[in-house]
Motif scaffolding. Structure first.
Motif: not given
Length: 146
Positions: A93-99
């Motif tokens: 799993p990968v989590v990204l914090l994005l606009k």
């Protein structure tokens, strides 16, 4: 406000150093992902020409440790592409914090990859006293986010 040569008023905007694109992740988010590996950690001396090392998938752990990425908001696409590749290859799993910007190609790529989007209520402050000028979203690739 100031007036330009044409007599048109323009609003002066104070900008951050254009070479800097590194902001701290809000503490409440870091608390959720504190045991995750971050290939793009906060770096106060960040330079847009030096961030590529974290894009090398060979440096990302494949021992099952989950990944959290708060990539440069100015150009998240390379990070999104690598996150999708990594998740597809290793099923980690990968989590990204994005606009939150659904008009972009990287948003479309995440949607096509089957990512889950968790909208953040309100604006992040990145450990400053000012709210961001835009909304943010947490994007999850893969299953088993702990």
């Amino acid at each position: 406000m100031s007036e330009n040569k044409l007599g048109v008023e323009t609003i002066m905007v104070l900008k951050k150093n254009p070479l800097s694109d590194s902001y701290r992740t809000d503490e409440w988010i870091m608390d959720m992902f504190h045991n995750y590996y971050d290939p793009c950690p906060y770096n106060p001396s960040w330079n847009k020409h030096e961030y590529k090392d974290g894009l090398d998938l060979q440096t990302w752990p494949t021992n099952g440790k989950q990944i959290f990425i708060n990539p440069p908001y100015s150009n998240p696409k390379p990070w999104v592409i690598k996150a999708i590749e990594f998740n597809n290859k290793y099923a980690i799993p990968v989590v990204l914090l994005l606009k939150h910007d659904s008009s972009t190609e990287w948003f479309r790529l995440l949607h096509e990859a089957g990512a889950n989007f968790m909208m953040i209520n309100g604006r992040l402050k990145h450990n400053t006293n000012r709210s961001c000028a835009f909304p943010s979203v947490l994007v999850c690739l893969g299953e088993g986010i702990n």
